[in-house]
Design a protein around this motif. Structure first.
Motif, PDB file in Angstrom:
ATOM      1  N   UNK A  44       0.803  -1.217   0.000  1.00  0.00           N
ATOM      2  CA  UNK A  44       0.000   0.000   0.000  1.00  0.00           C
ATOM      3  C   UNK A  44       0.833   1.262   0.000  1.00  0.00           C
TER       4      UNK A  44
ATOM      5  N   UNK B 107      -4.358   5.073  -1.804  1.00  0.00           N
ATOM      6  CA  UNK B 107      -4.442   3.979  -0.821  1.00  0.00           C
ATOM      7  C   UNK B 107      -4.855   4.471   0.557  1.00  0.00           C
ATOM      8  N   UNK B 110      -8.061   2.807   1.986  1.00  0.00           N
ATOM      9  CA  UNK B 110      -7.871   1.383   2.273  1.00  0.00           C
ATOM     10  C   UNK B 110      -7.029   1.198   3.539  1.00  0.00           C
ATOM     11  N   UNK B 111      -5.984   1.997   3.665  1.00  0.00           N
ATOM     12  CA  UNK B 111      -5.151   1.891   4.866  1.00  0.00           C
ATOM     13  C   UNK B 111      -5.945   2.250   6.118  1.00  0.00           C
ATOM     14  N   UNK B 114      -8.335  -0.564   6.934  1.00  0.00           N
ATOM     15  CA  UNK B 114      -7.656  -1.749   7.490  1.00  0.00           C
ATOM     16  C   UNK B 114      -7.305  -1.538   8.957  1.00  0.00           C
TER      17      UNK B 114
END
Lengths: 175, 258
Positions: A44, B107, B110-111, B114
């Motif tokens: 990521x 990202x 998404x990070x 998570x």
């Protein structure tokens, strides 16, 4: 008569709809290799510009060319973004540093794909639009004023700021 | 768990309404559900009764500074359901530009998600995307496991989905992600309209079983529920709009079960 009208409408719709492509949507996409899925989280933080999709096997010239254009296109976008941010912050030194990096990418692109035709055909990231080429590298204030990159300068930037950016670009180390 | 980005670059196709009402219906069925409002208009936020203009923290702050503003810290419980909202904010209009210099800009969501999911469990995460294909929508697609595309039965729907298809292909060249089409949802449907029926049939022919059987009909009670800041099932359960979304939730659960 009404039925004919309905059929005509369906036919026209079908013809129109046929020209569209939905394959990626319908089939789904994945750029995460099965072996990578467990470690996908680690990816990521990978800069988009430096991690184009999965590793490619360069077994043809076309694949090599595509990989080069993808990497350079992504780098161009990434470095342009940093240049834009530095310009917004009125930081001539940083702006010059990133302008030099943009220039290096543009020089490489010009050598790999003069005119941008191949990038357009392969639809690689950052490909120039139809009828346009890659922007020319910018090493003088005159070129900066004429270039689309000049649009990244802040609206209140004066000639001195532009000159300072160019001076910093010329003085920047070559990577 | 599924993370579903509700996406269509065209505005006015009931993305926000679908996220709010499908989310409420899933939560009412005991599914712990999180709604993410990525649209700078923040209509989802207002539509479930959270005044974004009074908030200091929103998805804008989460995306820009996840250490200072983790996703868990901006969640709002909705009604008495296992339903939570990460609010949108007008400031999201600036987020894209501010993220530009960051290599991980696509990202960020998404990070953040998570990190949240390491601490909390959700059965469903629904993301309301802005009507554009910029960095915010890219964040949604990269964070998602699935896409849900609401679309009006109009010819422009084909062009819109073609553009979305192109965008996804383009993203595969520079980003690491994996996403599938969960379904195409026909919305704003008008009963007895031959054109709608004809276009719907063509969409079903192109997308096959990806198109939900359930159709969302135009229903003024749904718009009224948004004014009240309530999902339609909490505002007027007997309204046809409520029944449409109840049926959609059942179909969604069935489809997810495989």
């Amino acid at each position: 008569m009404r039925q004919d009208k309905g059929q005509n409408l369906r036919e026209r719709l079908r013809r129109g709809a046929r020209s569209f492509d939905f394959d990626a949507l319908i089939q789904g996409v994945s750029t995460v290799e099965p072996a990578d899925e467990d470690t996908a989280a680690e990816a990521h933080d990978t800069p988009a510009g430096q991690a184009p999709v999965a590793p490619e096997t360069h077994d043809t010239d076309r694949q090599r060319l595509r990989a080069a254009l993808e990497t350079l296109g992504a780098r161009l976008l990434a470095e342009s973004g940093k240049l834009a941010a530095a310009c917004r912050g009125h930081d001539a030194e940083d702006s010059g540093y990133y302008l030099a990096r943009v220039n290096q990418v543009l020089e490489l692109l010009e050598s790999v794909d003069p005119g941008g035709e191949t990038a357009r055909r392969l639809q690689t990231v950052g490909a120039p639009p139809d009828g346009r080429s890659w922007p020319l590298p910018v090493w003088t204030t005159y070129e900066l004023a004429e270039s689309p990159l000049g649009g990244l300068l802040p609206s209140d930037a004066d000639e001195q700021f532009a000159a300072d950016v160019i001076a910093a670009a010329v003085a920047a180390p070559q990577s | 768990m599924k993370v579903v980005a509700v996406v269509n670059q065209k505005g006015g196709v009931a993305k926000t309404t679908t996220v709010a009402n499908l989310g409420a219906c899933l939560a009412e069925r005991g599914k712990r559900t999180l709604l993410l409002d990525l649209d700078p208009q923040a209509n989802l936020t207002v539509g479930v009764g959270v005044p974004w203009y009074e908030l200091d923290a929103s998805l804008h702050t989460v995306l820009l500074d996840p250490d200072e503003s983790p996703l868990a810290s901006v969640l709002h419980p909705i009604a008495d359901l296992p339903l939570y909202l990460a609010p949108g904010h007008l400031d999201l209009a600036q987020t894209e530009a501010l993220l530009l210099p960051h290599a991980d800009k696509a990202y960020r969501l998404r990070n953040a998600l998570e990190t949240l999911l390491e601490e909390q469990e959700f059965d469903w995460v629904l993301i309301d995307c802005p009507p554009s294909l910029g960095t915010l929508t890219q964040n949604a697609i990269v964070a998602a496991t699935d896409l849900l595309i609401p679309t009006e039965p109009k010819f422009y729907a084909f062009a819109g989905m073609d553009t979305l298809n192109k965008m996804i292909v383009s993203l595969t060249r520079s980003l690491r992600f994996k996403v599938e089409l969960f379904g195409v949802l026909l919305t704003m449907f008008e009963r007895g309209t031959r054109l709608h029926a004809t276009i719907a049939a063509e969409i079903r022919e192109r997308f096959g079983e990806k198109v939900f059987e359930t159709v969302i009909y135009k229903n003024v009670r749904v718009s009224e529920s948004e004014v009240e800041g309530l999902p339609i099932i909490l505002f007027d359960r007997r309204a046809s709009g409520a029944q449409n979304y109840e049926a959609l939730a059942e179909e969604v659960l069935l489809r997810a079960a495989g």
